[in-house]
Design a protein around this motif. Structure first.
Motif, PDB file in Angstrom:
ATOM      1  N   ARG A  45       0.606  -1.264   0.364  1.00  0.00           N
ATOM      2  CA  ARG A  45      -0.027   0.111   0.156  1.00  0.00           C
ATOM      3  C   ARG A  45       0.240   1.112   0.120  1.00  0.00           C
ATOM      4  N   GLU A  46       0.469   2.289  -0.736  1.00  0.00           N
ATOM      5  CA  GLU A  46       1.153   3.383  -0.954  1.00  0.00           C
ATOM      6  C   GLU A  46       0.541   4.268  -0.714  1.00  0.00           C
ATOM      7  N   PHE A  47       1.527   5.319   0.072  1.00  0.00           N
ATOM      8  CA  PHE A  47       0.243   7.062   0.547  1.00  0.00           C
ATOM      9  C   PHE A  47       0.410   7.179  -1.084  1.00  0.00           C
ATOM     10  N   VAL A  48      -0.754   8.334  -1.057  1.00  0.00           N
ATOM     11  CA  VAL A  48      -1.221   9.198  -2.660  1.00  0.00           C
ATOM     12  C   VAL A  48      -1.634  10.766  -2.030  1.00  0.00           C
ATOM     13  N   ALA A  49      -2.520  10.796  -0.518  1.00  0.00           N
ATOM     14  CA  ALA A  49      -2.527  12.243  -0.429  1.00  0.00           C
ATOM     15  C   ALA A  49      -2.681  12.928   1.080  1.00  0.00           C
ATOM     16  N   ALA A  50      -2.806  13.628   1.344  1.00  0.00           N
ATOM     17  CA  ALA A  50      -2.851  13.936   2.405  1.00  0.00           C
ATOM     18  C   ALA A  50      -3.850  15.405   2.912  1.00  0.00           C
ATOM     19  N   ILE A  51      -5.193  15.416   3.429  1.00  0.00           N
ATOM     20  CA  ILE A  51      -5.458  17.277   3.853  1.00  0.00           C
ATOM     21  C   ILE A  51      -6.327  17.197   5.223  1.00  0.00           C
ATOM     22  N   PHE A  68      -1.551  15.514  -8.913  1.00  0.00           N
ATOM     23  CA  PHE A  68      -2.680  14.698  -8.182  1.00  0.00           C
ATOM     24  C   PHE A  68      -3.233  16.006  -6.663  1.00  0.00           C
ATOM     25  N   THR A  69      -3.960  16.621  -6.897  1.00  0.00           N
ATOM     26  CA  THR A  69      -4.685  17.684  -5.813  1.00  0.00           C
ATOM     27  C   THR A  69      -5.940  17.050  -4.824  1.00  0.00           C
ATOM     28  N   ILE A  70      -5.573  16.835  -3.676  1.00  0.00           N
ATOM     29  CA  ILE A  70      -6.608  16.453  -3.148  1.00  0.00           C
ATOM     30  C   ILE A  70      -6.967  18.035  -2.139  1.00  0.00           C
ATOM     31  N   SER A  71      -8.519  17.425  -1.814  1.00  0.00           N
ATOM     32  CA  SER A  71      -9.905  18.246  -1.603  1.00  0.00           C
ATOM     33  C   SER A  71     -10.404  17.712  -0.696  1.00  0.00           C
ATOM     34  N   ARG A  72     -10.872  19.276   0.227  1.00  0.00           N
ATOM     35  CA  ARG A  72     -12.267  19.156   1.328  1.00  0.00           C
ATOM     36  C   ARG A  72     -13.187  19.470   0.850  1.00  0.00           C
ATOM     37  N   THR A  78     -17.225  15.790   2.855  1.00  0.00           N
ATOM     38  CA  THR A  78     -16.518  14.747   1.266  1.00  0.00           C
ATOM     39  C   THR A  78     -15.038  14.966   0.543  1.00  0.00           C
ATOM     40  N   VAL A  79     -13.513  14.287   0.952  1.00  0.00           N
ATOM     41  CA  VAL A  79     -12.691  14.648   0.347  1.00  0.00           C
ATOM     42  C   VAL A  79     -12.560  13.901  -1.134  1.00  0.00           C
ATOM     43  N   SER A  80     -12.274  14.694  -2.045  1.00  0.00           N
ATOM     44  CA  SER A  80     -11.942  14.318  -3.902  1.00  0.00           C
ATOM     45  C   SER A  80     -10.914  14.658  -3.689  1.00  0.00           C
ATOM     46  N   LEU A  81     -10.620  13.415  -4.689  1.00  0.00           N
ATOM     47  CA  LEU A  81      -9.046  13.516  -5.302  1.00  0.00           C
ATOM     48  C   LEU A  81      -8.841  13.669  -6.898  1.00  0.00           C
ATOM     49  N   GLN A  82      -8.464  14.792  -7.257  1.00  0.00           N
ATOM     50  CA  GLN A  82      -8.371  15.602  -8.813  1.00  0.00           C
ATOM     51  C   GLN A  82      -7.191  14.279  -9.125  1.00  0.00           C
TER      52      GLN A  82
END
Length: 123
Positions: A45-51, A68-72, A78-82
């Motif tokens: 498992r690999e870390f992608v993003a956190a907010i 990639f861009t993380i937003s909430r 909701t949290v999103s990952l573009q």
């Protein structure tokens, strides 16, 4: 009971984009940091993003930086990952995770996890 439900995965060609979303329930969403991990077949498992819970701090794994861009949205829980400029090596199951401490998310030791959504990038 905390529930995390991911959506938005699918099949996309290399160079394309996808937007993943994770809907959270059963917790005070605005008090929790959120994140994304991914796991490809046969790989760890690999870390992608956190907010952070305020949204003012975002961190990314090396593979996600610049693409990639993380937003909430605390009003919608909701949290999103573009994800842009997708590559075949981005193919994996992407899972949403939540914890009160962003450092636990970054370290992969967060408390709650979703079931994941499959992202497949064709070459």
């Amino acid at each position: 009971q905390v529930q995390l439900v991911e959506s938005g995965g699918g099949l996309v060609q290399a160079g394309g984009s996808l937007r993943l979303s994770c809907a959270a329930s059963g917790l005070t969403f605005s008090s929790y940091a959120m994140g994304w991990f991914r796991q490809a077949p046969g790989k760890e498992r690999e870390f992608v993003a956190a907010i952070s819970w305020t949204g003012d701090r975002a961190t990314y794994g090396d593979s996600a930086k610049g693409r990639f861009t993380i937003s909430r949205d605390n009003a919608k829980n909701t949290v999103s990952l573009q994800m842009n400029s997708l590559k075949p090596e981005d193919t994996a199951v992407y899972s949403c995770t939540v914890d009160q401490l962003i450092i636990r998310i970054e370290g992969g030791t967060s408390t709650y996890w979703g079931q994941g959504t499959q992202v497949t990038v064709s070459s």
